[in-house]
Design a protein around this motif. Structure first.
Motif, PDB file in Angstrom:
ATOM      1  N   GLU A  76      12.296  -4.776 -12.236  1.00 21.90           N
ATOM      2  CA  GLU A  76      12.272  -3.412 -11.570  1.00 21.90           C
ATOM      3  C   GLU A  76      11.563  -3.791 -10.192  1.00 21.90           C
ATOM      4  N   ALA A  77      11.904  -3.259  -9.147  1.00 21.33           N
ATOM      5  CA  ALA A  77      11.279  -3.335  -7.942  1.00 21.33           C
ATOM      6  C   ALA A  77      11.682  -2.023  -7.143  1.00 21.33           C
ATOM      7  N   TYR A  78      10.583  -1.558  -6.448  1.00 26.52           N
ATOM      8  CA  TYR A  78      10.780  -0.260  -5.543  1.00 26.52           C
ATOM      9  C   TYR A  78      10.094  -0.205  -4.086  1.00 26.52           C
ATOM     10  N   ILE A  79      10.154   0.339  -3.449  1.00 26.26           N
ATOM     11  CA  ILE A  79       9.657   0.588  -2.045  1.00 26.26           C
ATOM     12  C   ILE A  79       8.579   1.713  -2.329  1.00 26.26           C
ATOM     13  N   LEU A 105      13.939  -6.754  -2.778  1.00 25.51           N
ATOM     14  CA  LEU A 105      14.490  -5.819  -3.670  1.00 25.51           C
ATOM     15  C   LEU A 105      15.657  -6.611  -4.569  1.00 25.51           C
ATOM     16  N   GLN A 106      16.577  -6.807  -3.863  1.00 27.42           N
ATOM     17  CA  GLN A 106      17.807  -7.276  -4.589  1.00 27.42           C
ATOM     18  C   GLN A 106      17.530  -8.561  -5.428  1.00 27.42           C
ATOM     19  N   GLN A 107      16.505  -9.525  -4.797  1.00 28.14           N
ATOM     20  CA  GLN A 107      16.476 -10.762  -5.717  1.00 28.14           C
ATOM     21  C   GLN A 107      15.820 -10.383  -7.038  1.00 28.14           C
ATOM     22  N   LEU A 108      14.558  -9.448  -6.882  1.00 28.80           N
ATOM     23  CA  LEU A 108      13.938  -9.125  -8.214  1.00 28.80           C
ATOM     24  C   LEU A 108      14.893  -8.237  -8.981  1.00 28.80           C
ATOM     25  N   ASN A 109      15.516  -7.535  -8.618  1.00 29.90           N
ATOM     26  CA  ASN A 109      16.701  -6.578  -9.544  1.00 29.90           C
ATOM     27  C   ASN A 109      17.822  -7.763 -10.247  1.00 29.90           C
ATOM     28  N   LYS A 110      18.080  -8.607  -9.405  1.00 25.56           N
ATOM     29  CA  LYS A 110      19.026  -9.702  -9.925  1.00 25.56           C
ATOM     30  C   LYS A 110      18.373 -10.464 -10.984  1.00 25.56           C
ATOM     31  N   HIS A 111      17.002 -10.764 -10.921  1.00 29.31           N
ATOM     32  CA  HIS A 111      16.443 -11.425 -11.891  1.00 29.31           C
ATOM     33  C   HIS A 111      15.956 -10.650 -13.194  1.00 29.31           C
ATOM     34  N   GLY A 112      16.421  -9.214 -13.039  1.00 31.59           N
ATOM     35  CA  GLY A 112      16.060  -8.443 -14.258  1.00 31.59           C
ATOM     36  C   GLY A 112      14.804  -7.731 -14.111  1.00 31.59           C
TER      37      GLY A 112
END
Length: 72
Positions: free
Chosen positions: A29-32, A20-27
Motif C-alpha cells: 500500500e502507498a499513499y500521498i 506509488l506505482q512501483q510500491l503498488n505493483k510489488h503488493g
C-alpha cells in the motif's frame, strides 16, 4: 497520475506517481500524505510530496531502481 478527492483532482508529479506505482505493483500500500495533500486541497502548489507505505525501508530500497530518489 490524478487522484479525485470529493470533486477535486490532485495532480501528482511524475516522480511521486512512479514511486506509488512501483510500491503498488510489488503488493504494498502507498499513499500521498501530509502537507502536499493539504496544499493541493487549498489550491496551492506543494513544495514536496510525502508518501507513506506498508513496505519496510529495506523493501523500498530493493524496489526502487535508483535508491537515491528515496530519502529515508
Amino acid at each position: 497520475m490524478f487522484i479525485w478527492v470529493k470533486y477535486m483532482k490532485i495532480e501528482i508529479p511524475t516522480g511521486a506517481a512512479y514511486i506509488l506505482q512501483q510500491l503498488n505493483k510489488h503488493g504494498y500500500e502507498a499513499y500521498i500524505v501530509g502537507g502536499c495533500v493539504r496544499d493541493s486541497l487549498l489550491g496551492k502548489q506543494p513544495n514536496d510530496w510525502d508518501i507513506t507505505t506498508s513496505a519496510k525501508p529495506e523493501e523500498v530500497k530493493m524496489i526502487m531502481i535508483d535508491p537515491k530518489v528515496v530519502e529515508l
